[in-house]
Design a protein around this motif. Structure first.
Motif, PDB file in Angstrom:
ATOM      1  N   ALA A 165      -0.122  12.448   3.459  1.00  0.00           N
ATOM      2  CA  ALA A 165       0.693  13.481   4.096  1.00  0.00           C
ATOM      3  C   ALA A 165       1.639  12.915   5.152  1.00  0.00           C
ATOM      4  N   TRP A 166       1.247  11.781   5.747  1.00  0.00           N
ATOM      5  CA  TRP A 166       2.057  11.179   6.818  1.00  0.00           C
ATOM      6  C   TRP A 166       2.273   9.700   6.526  1.00  0.00           C
ATOM      7  N   MET A 167       3.472   9.229   6.849  1.00  0.00           N
ATOM      8  CA  MET A 167       3.771   7.801   6.811  1.00  0.00           C
ATOM      9  C   MET A 167       3.757   7.263   8.230  1.00  0.00           C
ATOM     10  N   PHE A 168       3.209   6.064   8.402  1.00  0.00           N
ATOM     11  CA  PHE A 168       3.209   5.425   9.716  1.00  0.00           C
ATOM     12  C   PHE A 168       3.278   3.903   9.563  1.00  0.00           C
ATOM     13  N   PRO A 169       4.281   3.404   8.820  1.00  0.00           N
ATOM     14  CA  PRO A 169       4.404   1.954   8.671  1.00  0.00           C
ATOM     15  C   PRO A 169       4.809   1.295   9.981  1.00  0.00           C
ATOM     16  N   ASN A 170       4.387   0.049  10.162  1.00  0.00           N
ATOM     17  CA  ASN A 170       4.789  -0.703  11.344  1.00  0.00           C
ATOM     18  C   ASN A 170       6.084  -1.445  11.073  1.00  0.00           C
TER      19      ASN A 170
ATOM     20  N   ASP B 156       9.343  -9.455  13.178  1.00  0.00           N
ATOM     21  CA  ASP B 156      10.198  -8.274  13.123  1.00  0.00           C
ATOM     22  C   ASP B 156      10.551  -8.006  11.664  1.00  0.00           C
ATOM     23  N   ILE B 157      10.238  -6.796  11.218  1.00  0.00           N
ATOM     24  CA  ILE B 157      10.498  -6.402   9.841  1.00  0.00           C
ATOM     25  C   ILE B 157      11.871  -5.733   9.819  1.00  0.00           C
ATOM     26  N   LEU B 158      12.835  -6.359   9.166  1.00  0.00           N
ATOM     27  CA  LEU B 158      14.218  -5.924   9.237  1.00  0.00           C
ATOM     28  C   LEU B 158      14.597  -4.945   8.131  1.00  0.00           C
ATOM     29  N   GLY B 159      13.742  -4.776   7.154  1.00  0.00           N
ATOM     30  CA  GLY B 159      14.048  -3.863   6.056  1.00  0.00           C
ATOM     31  C   GLY B 159      12.946  -3.874   5.024  1.00  0.00           C
ATOM     32  N   ARG B 160      13.182  -3.157   3.964  1.00  0.00           N
ATOM     33  CA  ARG B 160      12.219  -3.035   2.865  1.00  0.00           C
ATOM     34  C   ARG B 160      11.940  -4.405   2.255  1.00  0.00           C
ATOM     35  N   ILE B 161      10.662  -4.724   2.057  1.00  0.00           N
ATOM     36  CA  ILE B 161      10.264  -6.020   1.499  1.00  0.00           C
ATOM     37  C   ILE B 161      10.012  -5.825   0.011  1.00  0.00           C
ATOM     38  N   ALA B 162      11.058  -5.958  -0.779  1.00  0.00           N
ATOM     39  CA  ALA B 162      10.965  -5.709  -2.214  1.00  0.00           C
ATOM     40  C   ALA B 162      10.014  -6.695  -2.874  1.00  0.00           C
TER      41      ALA B 162
ATOM     42  N   TYR C 296      -2.807  -5.782  -2.714  1.00  0.00           N
ATOM     43  CA  TYR C 296      -3.307  -6.472  -1.529  1.00  0.00           C
ATOM     44  C   TYR C 296      -4.623  -5.855  -1.055  1.00  0.00           C
ATOM     45  N   ILE C 297      -4.662  -4.529  -0.929  1.00  0.00           N
ATOM     46  CA  ILE C 297      -5.884  -3.862  -0.469  1.00  0.00           C
ATOM     47  C   ILE C 297      -7.032  -4.157  -1.420  1.00  0.00           C
TER      48      ILE C 297
ATOM     49  N   ALA D 294       0.809  -1.215   0.000  1.00  0.00           N
ATOM     50  CA  ALA D 294       0.000   0.000   0.000  1.00  0.00           C
ATOM     51  C   ALA D 294       0.843   1.267   0.000  1.00  0.00           C
ATOM     52  N   TRP D 295       2.048   1.202   0.574  1.00  0.00           N
ATOM     53  CA  TRP D 295       2.912   2.382   0.624  1.00  0.00           C
ATOM     54  C   TRP D 295       3.687   2.576  -0.670  1.00  0.00           C
ATOM     55  N   SER D 296       4.034   1.468  -1.356  1.00  0.00           N
ATOM     56  CA  SER D 296       4.817   1.561  -2.585  1.00  0.00           C
ATOM     57  C   SER D 296       4.494   0.370  -3.483  1.00  0.00           C
ATOM     58  N   PRO D 297       4.314   0.592  -4.798  1.00  0.00           N
ATOM     59  CA  PRO D 297       3.959  -0.513  -5.697  1.00  0.00           C
ATOM     60  C   PRO D 297       5.089  -1.510  -5.916  1.00  0.00           C
ATOM     61  N   ASP D 298       6.337  -1.145  -5.584  1.00  0.00           N
ATOM     62  CA  ASP D 298       7.446  -2.078  -5.773  1.00  0.00           C
ATOM     63  C   ASP D 298       7.841  -2.779  -4.481  1.00  0.00           C
ATOM     64  N   GLU D 299       6.919  -2.790  -3.509  1.00  0.00           N
ATOM     65  CA  GLU D 299       7.110  -3.522  -2.264  1.00  0.00           C
ATOM     66  C   GLU D 299       5.975  -4.509  -2.054  1.00  0.00           C
ATOM     67  N   GLN D 300       6.217  -5.523  -1.251  1.00  0.00           N
ATOM     68  CA  GLN D 300       5.168  -6.446  -0.844  1.00  0.00           C
ATOM     69  C   GLN D 300       4.463  -5.895   0.396  1.00  0.00           C
ATOM     70  N   HIS D 301       3.153  -6.047   0.439  1.00  0.00           N
ATOM     71  CA  HIS D 301       2.414  -5.710   1.659  1.00  0.00           C
ATOM     72  C   HIS D 301       2.770  -6.734   2.724  1.00  0.00           C
ATOM     73  N   PHE D 302       2.887  -6.274   3.968  1.00  0.00           N
ATOM     74  CA  PHE D 302       3.298  -7.194   5.013  1.00  0.00           C
ATOM     75  C   PHE D 302       2.212  -8.223   5.337  1.00  0.00           C
ATOM     76  N   GLY D 303       0.947  -7.939   5.033  1.00  0.00           N
ATOM     77  CA  GLY D 303      -0.113  -8.915   5.296  1.00  0.00           C
ATOM     78  C   GLY D 303       0.166 -10.257   4.638  1.00  0.00           C
ATOM     79  N   PRO D 304       0.297 -10.319   3.312  1.00  0.00           N
ATOM     80  CA  PRO D 304       0.623 -11.598   2.679  1.00  0.00           C
ATOM     81  C   PRO D 304       1.952 -12.192   3.152  1.00  0.00           C
ATOM     82  N   VAL D 305       2.941 -11.339   3.437  1.00  0.00           N
ATOM     83  CA  VAL D 305       4.228 -11.844   3.945  1.00  0.00           C
ATOM     84  C   VAL D 305       4.020 -12.566   5.277  1.00  0.00           C
ATOM     85  N   SER D 306       3.263 -11.948   6.186  1.00  0.00           N
ATOM     86  CA  SER D 306       3.010 -12.582   7.483  1.00  0.00           C
ATOM     87  C   SER D 306       2.246 -13.887   7.311  1.00  0.00           C
ATOM     88  N   GLY D 307       1.303 -13.902   6.362  1.00  0.00           N
ATOM     89  CA  GLY D 307       0.566 -15.131   6.095  1.00  0.00           C
ATOM     90  C   GLY D 307       1.438 -16.221   5.509  1.00  0.00           C
ATOM     91  N   LEU D 308       2.364 -15.843   4.617  1.00  0.00           N
ATOM     92  CA  LEU D 308       3.266 -16.835   4.023  1.00  0.00           C
ATOM     93  C   LEU D 308       4.133 -17.485   5.094  1.00  0.00           C
TER      94      LEU D 308
END
Length: 274
Positions: A211-216, A74-80, A154-155, A35-49
């Motif tokens: 206007a604001w970013m608030f990723p977990n 724990d998300i250690l970096g950008r999920i390309a 994902y959304i 949702a934040w960037s089209p060249d990243e994976q959403h963490f929802g499917p990642v957590s499910g995987l």
């Protein structure tokens, strides 16, 4: 993780968040787009995987069934938006208590670590109780288009129903998806449920995400019983602090009532140029 609730048939004609390319590698489909960037994976499917791989790891072993009590990511970096590898290791073996770790890597870099505590199941029906009230059933709520606030594949894959709220940072919602986790692989109800928990950070926004970013940077889920059914219920509160941190807290539900809690730590910052 209890190896129960698996669908017994294969559904190659259905859409999926991932396609397996070999024993440990998975390729994301457009439904896993962030949702934040089209060249990243959403963490929802990642957590499910990660939950799916842990679930299969437990189901393939002999011995007594253990139930998932906590899973922390724990998300250690950008999920390309690239092919990823998932490995599983037993950190603390045991017949009644066990700790597993799954690591998702992209290239040679670990990107997400998930640790799961599994506990023995016994009958405590006589003392089962929770002080949290049920949230309205999804059938009583109108569909909510999350795409009006968030973008990404994902959304777009979600069926969402939200309880009307008059307070920023506070709402309850139901999330469901008919998209499979991994193509041509049966999914458990538990892994499907966990896939949708990360959505909590997008249902009760404190500020406009343009206007604001608030990723977990993490997600921790505690369960007092195994969720059932296709809906993930999120009774969520979002707090922004004065120094760049925030917390998203959720009481988790299925249609039978509360099942546990989830917490997400947020990094809050303005989007440059706004």
């Amino acid at each position: 993780m209890a190896p129960t609730g698996h669908e017994s048939h294969r559904r190659s004609h259905r859409e999926s968040y991932y396609e397996r390319t070999d024993e440990r590698h998975y390729k994301p489909t457009p439904h896993a787009q962030g949702a934040w960037s089209p060249d990243e994976q959403h963490f929802g499917p990642v957590s499910g995987l990660l939950a799916h791989v842990l679930d299969r790891h437990v189901a393939e072993r002999p011995g007594p069934g253990l139930a998932l009590a906590r899973i922390s990511y724990d998300i250690l970096g950008r999920i390309a938006f690239e092919e990823c590898e998932v490995t599983v290791e037993t950190i603390r073996p045991g017949r009644t208590i066990e700790l597993l770790e799954a690591v998702l890597r992209i290239g040679d870099r670990p990107v997400v670590r998930a640790r799961a505590w599994l506990l023995a199941s016994l009958d405590t029906t006589a003392v089962a109780d929770s002080p949290f009230e049920r949230i309205p059933h999804p059938d009583t709520l109108a569909p909510w288009t999350m795409g009006d606030t968030w973008g990404g594949g994902y959304i777009a894959s979600l069926d969402a129903r939200r309880v009307p709220s008059h307070r920023k940072g506070r709402t309850a919602a139901w999330i469901s998806s008919t998209v499979d986790l991994v193509a041509d692989e049966p999914r458990s109800e538990l892994a499907s449920y966990l896939t949708l928990v990360d959505t909590a950070n997008g249902i009760a926004v404190q500020q406009d995400p343009t206007a604001w970013m608030f990723p977990n940077v993490d997600l921790t889920i505690h369960l007092h019983r195994t969720p059932r059914g296709p809906w993930t219920g999120l009774d969520t509160s979002v707090t922004f602090g004065p120094s760049g941190q925030g917390v998203t807290s959720s009481v988790l539900h299925d249609v039978h009532g509360p099942v546990g809690h989830a917490e997400q730590i947020l990094t809050v910052r303005p989007i440059p140029g706004t």
